[in-house]
Design a protein around this motif. Structure first.
Motif, PDB file in Angstrom:
ATOM      1  N   ILE A  10       0.918  -1.126   0.019  1.00  0.00           N
ATOM      2  CA  ILE A  10       0.080   0.004  -0.058  1.00  0.00           C
ATOM      3  C   ILE A  10       0.667   1.118  -0.035  1.00  0.00           C
ATOM      4  N   TYR A  13       2.472   1.900  -3.492  1.00  0.00           N
ATOM      5  CA  TYR A  13       1.941   2.158  -4.567  1.00  0.00           C
ATOM      6  C   TYR A  13       1.449   4.136  -4.297  1.00  0.00           C
ATOM      7  N   ALA A  46      -2.519   1.273  -9.198  1.00  0.00           N
ATOM      8  CA  ALA A  46      -2.774   0.886  -7.950  1.00  0.00           C
ATOM      9  C   ALA A  46      -3.864  -0.216  -7.744  1.00  0.00           C
ATOM     10  N   ALA A  58      -4.192   2.417  -0.927  1.00  0.00           N
ATOM     11  CA  ALA A  58      -2.949   2.962  -1.262  1.00  0.00           C
ATOM     12  C   ALA A  58      -3.294   4.477  -1.754  1.00  0.00           C
TER      13      ALA A  58
END
Length: 186
Positions: A10, A13, A46, A58
């Motif tokens: 997370i 990204y 993402a 993210a």
């Protein structure tokens, strides 16, 4: 998948989206103050790579850091003020767009990566994101809803190219590092 690995992905990204903000933005007078940026590609990426919830997380992390004042949006913009300008609909729609792109990737995980990733990026990054962006351009910009919709047409060619690039990245990753394509994991 471990919680730590999920958090790292997370954060990674979110950082990719921030790095895409280093690319210059292009301001268009016709778009009511909404610039063309590379960051929408990061939103698509993402969702396609991480799946619905991780992709949305993210993007949300990225937006939280922007809201706290980090100048991570293209052109060095950041702070709460960006959520009250003509780009607000796009910004607030980013997590939704990533979620939808990721949901499509997860739902169609047994289908070939390239076409599914392209569809996911287009649906999430254009068909879902644009209506939210148009509402923001109209409500917080100086455009009527119809003019905002017309102005958004200028973004379609670039966002289509970004969707193709995202699909190509997803295909390449699926071939070389299939475990990195989290959205396709069982």
């Amino acid at each position: 998948m471990t919680r730590e690995r999920t958090l790292v992905q997370i954060a990674l990204y979110a950082a990719i989206i921030a790095v895409l903000g280093l690319m210059p933005k292009f301001d268009l007078p016709l778009a009511g103050g909404v610039p063309i940026t590379a960051q929408s590609m990061g939103i698509m990426l993402a969702g396609v790579m991480l799946g619905a919830w991780r992709g949305a997380a993210a993007v949300s992390l990225f937006l939280l850091v922007v809201a706290l004042g980090a100048p991570l949006l293209a052109g060095g913009r950041g702070g709460l003020g960006v959520f009250f300008g003509p780009s607000a609909g796009f910004l607030l729609g980013y997590p939704v767009a990533a979620f939808v792109a990721g949901f499509i990737m997860q739902t169609l995980k047994n289908q070939p990566v390239l076409p599914v990733a392209l569809v996911a990026a287009v649906v999430g990054g254009i068909l879902v994101l644009y209506p939210l962006g148009i509402v923001g351009m109209s409500a917080l910009g100086s455009l009527s809803p119809l003019d905002a919709a017309k102005a958004s047409l200028i973004f379609i060619p670039g966002d289509t190219i970004k969707a193709v690039l995202v699909a190509l990245v997803a295909q390449t990753v699926a071939r070389g590092l299939p475990d990195a394509l989290i959205s396709r994991a069982s």
